[in-house]
Design a protein around this motif. Structure first.
Motif: not given
Length: 325
Positions: A1-18
């Motif tokens: 579900m959306a909650f797990n998809l977005l709460s289980n990743i930190t901003v440090d892990e997001l690709r495509n961001s500098p």
């Protein structure tokens, strides 16, 4: 579900961001052409502005520059459209600095999250404050204050959603009509109008893109603030703004403006998941809802999508796990 998809990743892990080592910045004393070239050269839409102590004072994006350009033209239009008035505009453009245009559009307040925050937290900050990007900061161990180590953009979040669309949940397969998207007035411009008028509309409505219609009111293209970046290769930047919207688009994109791009539009019966997938594939920030006659009756931005996802989470997650409003 959306909650797990977005709460289980930190901003440090997001690709495509500098990340910090790749972070592009400009100085508050850099001229607008320098800022412009930094954005264009690195293929980014926004850049942090640092002061003399290397501390962030805000962000600058293409819409801020559009606002600056519109102000300069309105200031010099009293001089007319002759050769000397264009020279005056170029001079003002070259002697305006990043410190002046930082959040000139009032769309880029500096509202950060801390390193280690979840992606859900970043999205909550974005939707609550209606901003397109969130800086990630951490305190410098040398006591020099907070430093920007990442910049989370709506585009990067949308790309992440597109790659994990199945984990968003079955609710995303519903049509946008069933999810509550409504018809609303679309900011648009006739393709025969001057390009300058399109950018004035963006500045006045604080948006980074508007629809382009043909003589029958059918949507044929989108013009955005980042279309300005191609003009840096021209010796007379401002003269191009007096072209028609159609001619301007053809020039900066090297394609016929009448060649309709189907990815910029959708219908009320299209699913949210399908729209997200198409937007990611086409690398676009908005799609226009059209009727059977291909006339625009609404628009969906990345912000609208993130807001809908957050609403779904708040409606379906126990109160103890809900993101703060």
């Amino acid at each position: 579900m959306a909650f797990n998809l977005l709460s289980n990743i930190t901003v440090d892990e997001l690709r495509n961001s500098p990340k910090s080592k790749d972070m592009i910045t400009v100085r508050n004393t850099d001229s607008i052409p320098t800022v412009f070239k930094t954005l264009s050269k690195n293929g980014i839409l926004s850049v942090p502005v640092l002061n003399e102590q290397n501390r962030p004072i805000g962000l600058v994006d293409y819409v801020d520059i559009v606002n600056c350009v519109v102000q300069i033209i309105n200031h010099t239009d009293l001089l007319g459209n002759d050769y000397y008035s264009f020279l005056e505009r170029e001079d003002l453009f070259n002697h305006t600095y990043a410190s002046y245009v930082t959040d000139l559009s009032q769309r880029n307040p500096f509202i950060p999250v801390v390193k280690g925050a979840s992606l859900l937290e970043a999205i909550t900050v974005m939707t609550k404050n209606q901003i397109n990007r969130v800086p990630v900061i951490e305190n410098n161990v040398n006591g020099e204050g907070a430093q920007i180590v990442n910049l989370i953009t709506q585009s990067a979040i949308l790309s992440y959603l597109g790659k994990n669309i199945e984990q968003l949940g079955k609710w995303s397969l519903k049509s946008i009509k069933d999810l509550g998207f409504k018809e609303k007035k679309v900011i648009s411009i006739d393709f025969n109008k001057r390009a300058l008028e399109a950018f004035e509309l963006m500045a006045n409505h604080k948006v980074n893109g508007i629809a382009v219609n043909d003589e029958k009111g059918h949507i044929i293209a989108n013009i955005s603030a980042r279309d300005l970046k191609e003009l840096l290769n021209e010796t007379r930047v401002f003269e191009n703004l007096y072209l028609s919207v159609g001619e301007f688009i053809s020039k900066v994109r090297q394609q016929d403006y009448k060649a309709v791009n189907p990815s910029i539009s959708c219908h009320m019966n299209d699913s949210l998941a399908n729209i997200i997938t198409r937007m990611v594939a086409a690398n676009i920030h908005r799609v226009y809802i059209i009727d059977e006659e291909r006339k625009p009756i609404g628009v969906i931005s990345i912000h609208d999508i993130l807001n809908t996802i957050l609403e779904n989470i708040n409606n379906n997650v126990p109160s103890t796990n809900k993101p703060m409003q």
